[in-house]
Motif scaffolding. Structure first.
Motif, PDB file in Angstrom:
ATOM      1  N   ARG A  41      15.633  32.479  -9.668  1.00  0.00           N
ATOM      2  CA  ARG A  41      15.009  33.117  -8.510  1.00  0.00           C
ATOM      3  C   ARG A  41      16.052  33.808  -7.625  1.00  0.00           C
ATOM      4  O   ARG A  41      15.794  34.077  -6.452  1.00  0.00           O
ATOM      5  CB  ARG A  41      14.230  32.083  -7.703  1.00  0.00           C
ATOM      6  CG  ARG A  41      15.034  30.829  -7.373  1.00  0.00           C
ATOM      7  CD  ARG A  41      14.202  29.755  -6.719  1.00  0.00           C
ATOM      8  NE  ARG A  41      13.923  30.047  -5.329  1.00  0.00           N
ATOM      9  CZ  ARG A  41      13.143  29.293  -4.555  1.00  0.00           C
ATOM     10  NH1 ARG A  41      12.560  28.217  -5.081  1.00  0.00           N
ATOM     11  NH2 ARG A  41      12.931  29.600  -3.297  1.00  0.00           N
ATOM     12  N   ALA A  42      17.211  34.095  -8.183  1.00  0.00           N
ATOM     13  CA  ALA A  42      18.325  34.637  -7.401  1.00  0.00           C
ATOM     14  C   ALA A  42      17.965  35.927  -6.675  1.00  0.00           C
ATOM     15  O   ALA A  42      18.233  36.075  -5.476  1.00  0.00           O
ATOM     16  CB  ALA A  42      19.536  34.871  -8.315  1.00  0.00           C
ATOM     17  N   ALA A  43      17.367  36.881  -7.376  1.00  0.00           N
ATOM     18  CA  ALA A  43      17.055  38.170  -6.757  1.00  0.00           C
ATOM     19  C   ALA A  43      16.103  37.990  -5.579  1.00  0.00           C
ATOM     20  O   ALA A  43      16.324  38.564  -4.505  1.00  0.00           O
ATOM     21  CB  ALA A  43      16.459  39.117  -7.795  1.00  0.00           C
ATOM     22  N   THR A  44      15.071  37.192  -5.762  1.00  0.00           N
ATOM     23  CA  THR A  44      14.102  36.970  -4.687  1.00  0.00           C
ATOM     24  C   THR A  44      14.762  36.362  -3.463  1.00  0.00           C
ATOM     25  O   THR A  44      14.592  36.841  -2.333  1.00  0.00           O
ATOM     26  CB  THR A  44      12.976  36.049  -5.181  1.00  0.00           C
ATOM     27  OG1 THR A  44      12.310  36.663  -6.289  1.00  0.00           O
ATOM     28  CG2 THR A  44      11.975  35.777  -4.068  1.00  0.00           C
ATOM     29  N   ASP A  45      15.555  35.310  -3.665  1.00  0.00           N
ATOM     30  CA  ASP A  45      16.159  34.599  -2.539  1.00  0.00           C
ATOM     31  C   ASP A  45      17.251  35.419  -1.852  1.00  0.00           C
ATOM     32  O   ASP A  45      17.341  35.441  -0.618  1.00  0.00           O
ATOM     33  CB  ASP A  45      16.730  33.266  -3.016  1.00  0.00           C
ATOM     34  CG  ASP A  45      15.646  32.273  -3.400  1.00  0.00           C
ATOM     35  OD1 ASP A  45      14.469  32.530  -3.088  1.00  0.00           O
ATOM     36  OD2 ASP A  45      15.975  31.245  -4.020  1.00  0.00           O
TER      37      ASP A  45
ATOM     38  N   LEU B   5      25.565  36.523  -6.059  1.00  0.00           N
ATOM     39  CA  LEU B   5      25.181  37.830  -5.518  1.00  0.00           C
ATOM     40  C   LEU B   5      25.123  38.878  -6.622  1.00  0.00           C
ATOM     41  O   LEU B   5      24.164  39.664  -6.708  1.00  0.00           O
ATOM     42  CB  LEU B   5      26.181  38.261  -4.445  1.00  0.00           C
ATOM     43  CG  LEU B   5      26.122  37.495  -3.113  1.00  0.00           C
ATOM     44  CD1 LEU B   5      27.399  37.731  -2.322  1.00  0.00           C
ATOM     45  CD2 LEU B   5      24.905  37.927  -2.306  1.00  0.00           C
ATOM     46  N   PHE B   6      26.132  38.921  -7.461  1.00  0.00           N
ATOM     47  CA  PHE B   6      26.193  39.883  -8.564  1.00  0.00           C
ATOM     48  C   PHE B   6      25.021  39.671  -9.508  1.00  0.00           C
ATOM     49  O   PHE B   6      24.322  40.621  -9.899  1.00  0.00           O
ATOM     50  CB  PHE B   6      27.524  39.714  -9.290  1.00  0.00           C
ATOM     51  CG  PHE B   6      27.763  40.694 -10.412  1.00  0.00           C
ATOM     52  CD1 PHE B   6      27.393  42.029 -10.295  1.00  0.00           C
ATOM     53  CD2 PHE B   6      28.377  40.279 -11.586  1.00  0.00           C
ATOM     54  CE1 PHE B   6      27.631  42.941 -11.339  1.00  0.00           C
ATOM     55  CE2 PHE B   6      28.619  41.168 -12.616  1.00  0.00           C
ATOM     56  CZ  PHE B   6      28.241  42.500 -12.505  1.00  0.00           C
ATOM     57  N   HIS B   7      24.780  38.416  -9.863  1.00  0.00           N
ATOM     58  CA  HIS B   7      23.660  38.096 -10.753  1.00  0.00           C
ATOM     59  C   HIS B   7      22.335  38.541 -10.136  1.00  0.00           C
ATOM     60  O   HIS B   7      21.469  39.088 -10.824  1.00  0.00           O
ATOM     61  CB  HIS B   7      23.640  36.594 -11.030  1.00  0.00           C
ATOM     62  CG  HIS B   7      22.429  36.127 -11.767  1.00  0.00           C
ATOM     63  ND1 HIS B   7      22.272  36.282 -13.129  1.00  0.00           N
ATOM     64  CD2 HIS B   7      21.297  35.523 -11.323  1.00  0.00           C
ATOM     65  CE1 HIS B   7      21.105  35.788 -13.492  1.00  0.00           C
ATOM     66  NE2 HIS B   7      20.497  35.320 -12.417  1.00  0.00           N
ATOM     67  N   ALA B   8      22.170  38.326  -8.831  1.00  0.00           N
ATOM     68  CA  ALA B   8      20.919  38.684  -8.155  1.00  0.00           C
ATOM     69  C   ALA B   8      20.679  40.186  -8.197  1.00  0.00           C
ATOM     70  O   ALA B   8      19.562  40.645  -8.469  1.00  0.00           O
ATOM     71  CB  ALA B   8      20.954  38.194  -6.711  1.00  0.00           C
ATOM     72  N   VAL B   9      21.722  40.973  -7.919  1.00  0.00           N
ATOM     73  CA  VAL B   9      21.578  42.427  -7.909  1.00  0.00           C
ATOM     74  C   VAL B   9      21.282  42.938  -9.321  1.00  0.00           C
ATOM     75  O   VAL B   9      20.414  43.796  -9.523  1.00  0.00           O
ATOM     76  CB  VAL B   9      22.849  43.090  -7.344  1.00  0.00           C
ATOM     77  CG1 VAL B   9      22.747  44.611  -7.442  1.00  0.00           C
ATOM     78  CG2 VAL B   9      23.057  42.676  -5.880  1.00  0.00           C
TER      79      VAL B   9
END
Length: 314
Positions: free
Chosen positions: A88-92, A142-146
């Motif tokens: 859920r990285a991008a959402t959070d 952060l990188f993974h989320a983007v």
């Protein structure tokens, strides 16, 4: 029985099992006929010490047992927990970036830098520096989320650079391996000082052109860096991408702890800046004596003076 439907609950407790054993025994005696109670100590979590599970065929009986535990467990020991923050990285991360909070503003600026890096370079020409420390752990998420938001169908691994140290902490090596699996990383290991390591990287992976770094402006020799900064002329040519330049020590910890991100367990044992076993000690600023007269250390995120972050490195 395939027709049976089970109801389940989980409670995460940041206290030793021995401390909560009387409450668990009481709950077992009261609810054992209708609700199954499980207690599982966890020695490596950064956020809890015991995971409690409740299962029952009856939702009302389950909720009764759950309410009893929530009311009777020691005050302040039940903690929120996100079991899988990576999926859920991008959402959070984007929600935090849009929150308008002081930390959210730092996150938004870092996200913007990473997005610009992805505008300039395809993923095949980008890698992230990752040594298992707190700063690069925050940057990796952060990188993974983007990337997760921009390329939701991506299947290839993110590329990471690990500059190996002499006499590494076993806990750090273990954390790097687990993190590589968690974030689906392909890690390139190189040795030597940073300049030599980048030269070796250029030989092994000539396609790489930019490296995301977890550098902060308070790091040694970093006060004049910019978000996009080429290596010096006598160094292997790489664009250094620095999304965290203006983050503070507290920003890093607030980000990690707010999103419940796993980090190296050494930070919970009194270390605030990690190098090798030869040059790193527990930070004396975190030392205290407990009620039994034993020497103990508070976790790194409780360091009061940020200027003491590297006093335990030599």
């Amino acid at each position: 029985n395939e027709q049976t439907r089970f109801h389940s609950r989980e409670i995460y407790v940041n206290a030793d099992e021995t401390r909560i054993a009387p409450i668990l025994d009481q709950a077992y005696g009261l609810f054992r006929r209708r609700t199954s109670l499980g207690s599982y100590p966890d020695w490596v979590s950064n956020y809890f010490r015991v995971k409690l599970t409740l299962d029952s065929e009856s939702e009302s009986h389950l909720e009764e047992a759950y309410a009893f535990l929530m009311e009777n467990l020691p005050e302040g020991t039940v903690v929120p927990f996100i079991a899988d923050p990576v999926s859920r990285a991008a959402t959070d991360v984007y929600a935090l970036a849009q929150s308008g909070s002081l930390l959210g503003q730092k996150v938004a600026a870092a996200v913007q830098t990473i997005e610009e890096a992805l505008d300039r370079y395809p993923l095949s020409k980008l890698c992230i520096g990752f040594n298992g420390g707190k700063d690069c752990t925050a940057l990796l998420h952060l990188f993974h989320a983007v990337v997760q938001r921009r390329y939701p169908e991506r299947t290839e691994k993110l590329q990471a650079l690990h500059i190996c140290t002499v006499s590494p902490f076993p806990e750090m090596e273990q954390f790097i391996g687990v993190t590589a699996e968690r974030y689906n990383l392909r890690i390139c290991e190189v040795h030597g000082n940073i300049k030599q390591a980048l030269a070796d990287l250029k030989l092994q992976h000539p396609e790489l052109e930019a490296v995301l770094m977890g550098t902060r402006r308070t790091d040694p020799y970093s006060c004049t860096l910019t978000p996009f900064h080429m290596t010096d002329p006598n160094w292997p040519p790489y664009m250094r991408v620095n999304p965290l330049l203006d983050w503070t020590y507290r920003d890093i910890w607030k980000f990690l702890r707010t999103l419940h991100l796993p980090y190296c367990i050494l930070y919970d044992k009194g270390y605030t800046s990690l190098g090798s076993m030869n040059n790193t000690q527990k930070n004396p600023a975190l030392r205290y004596i407990d009620a039994q007269g034993r020497e103990c250390y508070r976790p790194a995120y409780q360091l009061e003076n940020e200027e003491d972050e590297r006093t335990s490195r030599h």
